[in-house]
Design a protein around this motif. Sequence first.
Motif, PDB file in Angstrom:
ATOM      1  N   CYS A   1       0.830  -0.957   0.244  1.00 61.94           N
ATOM      2  CA  CYS A   1      -0.148   0.091  -0.137  1.00 61.94           C
ATOM      3  C   CYS A   1       0.976   1.180  -0.049  1.00 61.94           C
ATOM      4  O   CYS A   1       1.199   1.804   0.934  1.00 61.94           O
ATOM      5  N   PRO A   2       1.655   1.537  -1.074  1.00 59.93           N
ATOM      6  CA  PRO A   2       2.520   2.712  -1.046  1.00 59.93           C
ATOM      7  C   PRO A   2       2.030   4.079  -1.414  1.00 59.93           C
ATOM      8  O   PRO A   2       3.056   4.868  -1.191  1.00 59.93           O
ATOM      9  N   GLN A   3       0.918   4.205  -1.273  1.00 60.03           N
ATOM     10  CA  GLN A   3       0.511   5.535  -1.485  1.00 60.03           C
ATOM     11  C   GLN A   3      -0.156   6.285  -0.067  1.00 60.03           C
ATOM     12  O   GLN A   3      -0.789   5.442   0.457  1.00 60.03           O
ATOM     13  N   ARG A   4       0.297   7.643  -0.021  1.00 65.08           N
ATOM     14  CA  ARG A   4      -0.268   8.089   1.264  1.00 65.08           C
ATOM     15  C   ARG A   4      -1.650   8.510   1.104  1.00 65.08           C
ATOM     16  O   ARG A   4      -2.171   9.592   0.485  1.00 65.08           O
ATOM     17  N   ILE A   5      -2.783   7.719   1.508  1.00 64.81           N
ATOM     18  CA  ILE A   5      -4.117   7.792   1.515  1.00 64.81           C
ATOM     19  C   ILE A   5      -4.723   7.708   2.660  1.00 64.81           C
ATOM     20  O   ILE A   5      -4.314   6.901   3.360  1.00 64.81           O
ATOM     21  N   PRO A   6      -5.763   8.522   2.816  1.00 61.95           N
ATOM     22  CA  PRO A   6      -6.465   8.567   4.180  1.00 61.95           C
ATOM     23  C   PRO A   6      -7.319   7.349   4.470  1.00 61.95           C
ATOM     24  O   PRO A   6      -8.501   7.109   3.856  1.00 61.95           O
ATOM     25  N   CYS A   7      -6.977   6.152   5.197  1.00 60.43           N
ATOM     26  CA  CYS A   7      -7.452   4.852   4.873  1.00 60.43           C
ATOM     27  C   CYS A   7      -6.569   4.292   6.237  1.00 60.43           C
ATOM     28  O   CYS A   7      -5.565   4.092   6.336  1.00 60.43           O
ATOM     29  N   THR A   8      -7.593   3.436   7.040  1.00 68.44           N
ATOM     30  CA  THR A   8      -7.058   2.946   8.285  1.00 68.44           C
ATOM     31  C   THR A   8      -7.767   1.432   8.774  1.00 68.44           C
ATOM     32  O   THR A   8      -7.476   1.280   9.783  1.00 68.44           O
ATOM     33  N   PRO A   9      -8.798   1.003   8.027  1.00 68.04           N
ATOM     34  CA  PRO A   9      -9.051  -0.295   8.523  1.00 68.04           C
ATOM     35  C   PRO A   9      -7.964  -1.334   8.950  1.00 68.04           C
ATOM     36  O   PRO A   9      -8.208  -1.946   9.986  1.00 68.04           O
ATOM     37  N   CYS A  10      -7.023  -1.376   8.235  1.00 68.20           N
ATOM     38  CA  CYS A  10      -5.857  -2.552   8.561  1.00 68.20           C
ATOM     39  C   CYS A  10      -5.461  -2.249   9.995  1.00 68.20           C
ATOM     40  O   CYS A  10      -5.586  -3.231  10.871  1.00 68.20           O
ATOM     41  N   LYS A  11      -5.312  -0.838  10.198  1.00 66.77           N
ATOM     42  CA  LYS A  11      -4.597  -0.675  11.678  1.00 66.77           C
ATOM     43  C   LYS A  11      -5.744  -0.799  12.583  1.00 66.77           C
ATOM     44  O   LYS A  11      -5.427  -1.482  13.607  1.00 66.77           O
ATOM     45  N   GLU A  12      -6.964  -0.594  12.322  1.00 67.04           N
ATOM     46  CA  GLU A  12      -8.096  -0.870  13.273  1.00 67.04           C
ATOM     47  C   GLU A  12      -8.372  -2.411  13.631  1.00 67.04           C
ATOM     48  O   GLU A  12      -8.644  -2.324  14.708  1.00 67.04           O
ATOM     49  N   VAL A  13      -8.286  -2.993  12.642  1.00 71.33           N
ATOM     50  CA  VAL A  13      -8.631  -4.345  12.838  1.00 71.33           C
ATOM     51  C   VAL A  13      -7.765  -5.175  13.695  1.00 71.33           C
ATOM     52  O   VAL A  13      -7.777  -6.417  14.324  1.00 71.33           O
ATOM     53  N   CYS A  14      -6.255  -4.667  13.542  1.00 74.19           N
ATOM     54  CA  CYS A  14      -5.464  -5.769  13.876  1.00 74.19           C
ATOM     55  C   CYS A  14      -5.568  -5.817  15.385  1.00 74.19           C
ATOM     56  O   CYS A  14      -5.045  -4.849  16.270  1.00 74.19           O
TER      57      CYS A  14
ATOM     58  N   ILE B   1       3.084   0.312   8.301  1.00 71.70           N
ATOM     59  CA  ILE B   1       4.474  -0.434   8.355  1.00 71.70           C
ATOM     60  C   ILE B   1       3.827  -1.367   9.483  1.00 71.70           C
ATOM     61  O   ILE B   1       3.443  -1.264  10.400  1.00 71.70           O
ATOM     62  N   VAL B   2       4.301  -2.823   9.130  1.00 69.87           N
ATOM     63  CA  VAL B   2       3.910  -3.881   9.951  1.00 69.87           C
ATOM     64  C   VAL B   2       5.051  -4.325  11.037  1.00 69.87           C
ATOM     65  O   VAL B   2       6.249  -4.347  10.472  1.00 69.87           O
ATOM     66  N   ASP B   3       5.130  -4.402  12.316  1.00 66.21           N
ATOM     67  CA  ASP B   3       5.949  -5.108  13.169  1.00 66.21           C
ATOM     68  C   ASP B   3       5.897  -6.265  13.036  1.00 66.21           C
ATOM     69  O   ASP B   3       4.755  -6.915  13.660  1.00 66.21           O
TER      70      ASP B   3
ATOM     71  N   CYS C   1      -9.021  -5.074   4.195  1.00 61.75           N
ATOM     72  CA  CYS C   1      -8.652  -3.968   3.201  1.00 61.75           C
ATOM     73  C   CYS C   1      -9.134  -3.778   2.082  1.00 61.75           C
ATOM     74  O   CYS C   1      -9.450  -4.630   1.394  1.00 61.75           O
ATOM     75  N   PRO C   2      -9.848  -2.639   2.090  1.00 66.69           N
ATOM     76  CA  PRO C   2     -10.594  -2.277   0.790  1.00 66.69           C
ATOM     77  C   PRO C   2      -9.964  -2.237  -0.451  1.00 66.69           C
ATOM     78  O   PRO C   2     -10.409  -2.243  -1.458  1.00 66.69           O
ATOM     79  N   GLY C   3      -8.678  -1.979  -0.336  1.00 65.35           N
ATOM     80  CA  GLY C   3      -7.664  -2.030  -1.607  1.00 65.35           C
ATOM     81  C   GLY C   3      -7.026  -3.082  -1.722  1.00 65.35           C
ATOM     82  O   GLY C   3      -6.271  -3.292  -3.041  1.00 65.35           O
ATOM     83  N   LEU C   4      -7.411  -4.274  -1.195  1.00 64.09           N
ATOM     84  CA  LEU C   4      -6.849  -5.509  -1.604  1.00 64.09           C
ATOM     85  C   LEU C   4      -5.414  -5.466  -1.451  1.00 64.09           C
ATOM     86  O   LEU C   4      -4.569  -6.187  -2.352  1.00 64.09           O
ATOM     87  N   ALA C   5      -4.899  -4.807  -0.620  1.00 63.38           N
ATOM     88  CA  ALA C   5      -3.452  -4.510  -0.402  1.00 63.38           C
ATOM     89  C   ALA C   5      -2.385  -5.445   0.346  1.00 63.38           C
ATOM     90  O   ALA C   5      -1.359  -5.255   0.483  1.00 63.38           O
ATOM     91  N   PHE C   6      -3.078  -6.038   1.180  1.00 64.35           N
ATOM     92  CA  PHE C   6      -2.492  -6.979   2.271  1.00 64.35           C
ATOM     93  C   PHE C   6      -2.281  -8.309   2.040  1.00 64.35           C
ATOM     94  O   PHE C   6      -3.345  -8.928   1.308  1.00 64.35           O
ATOM     95  N   PHE C   7      -1.179  -8.982   1.984  1.00 62.15           N
ATOM     96  CA  PHE C   7      -0.964 -10.362   1.701  1.00 62.15           C
ATOM     97  C   PHE C   7      -0.175 -10.916   2.837  1.00 62.15           C
ATOM     98  O   PHE C   7       0.380 -10.043   3.709  1.00 62.15           O
ATOM     99  N   MET C   8      -0.315 -12.129   2.984  1.00 60.39           N
ATOM    100  CA  MET C   8       0.696 -12.794   3.965  1.00 60.39           C
ATOM    101  C   MET C   8       1.552 -13.971   3.387  1.00 60.39           C
ATOM    102  O   MET C   8       0.885 -14.773   2.412  1.00 60.39           O
TER     103      MET C   8
END
Length: 168
Positions: free
Chosen positions: A40-53, A68-70, A84-91
């Motif tokens: 997710c390389p662009q600076r966009i106002p979006c936080t669901p990933c942070k909120e759900v973790c 940035i993931v620890d 993630c609404p941007g389909l931008a997270f992978f494991m």
Amino acid sequence: MSEIPNYLKYGYITPEELFSIIPKPSEKRLRERPVAVPECPQRIPCTPCKEVCPTNAIKMDNPNDIPIVDYEKCIGCSLCVQVCPGLAFFMIHYVGDKARITLPHELLPLPERGEEVILLNRKGEEVGRGRVITVVPREKTKGDTPIVTVEVPLELAWDVRAIKVVRE
Ligand code: SF4
Ligand code: SF4
């Protein structure tokens, strides 16, 4: 000068460009258990990933920051991939000479566990075949994205980011 010139020019990110803006998990960590990696390389106002973790592993000091993931705090729950609404997270998880990649899959049909599928890179090009390990379908009440874990050759761990289901 942009940190991600090729991404902005071509519309997809390369591993080299990605790991110039976020850390890459170590091989040791990749072998311990699944680890979440945001693309997710662009600076966009979006936080669901942070909120759900559930472990506060995702750092964003303000909503426009890139996540940035620890990797040591990440327990591999996959909630960030689902939400993630941007389909931008992978494991990613290295297992022997294979890599298990957990990715969002919004297209129908959903694959079945054990099914062989076509592996696609970030450009949508076919790069090989892999086997589906698990499928988590959409939860109707939440509207989350279905996710699929697919096993691929280790050398494709940082290339495969989608699958195609083909049933003849
Ligand atoms: S997989 Fe779970 S623990 Fe790891 S970053 Fe995503 S939400 Fe957090
Ligand atoms: S939820 Fe997805 S699109 Fe939004 S900041 Fe997190 S990784 Fe980026």
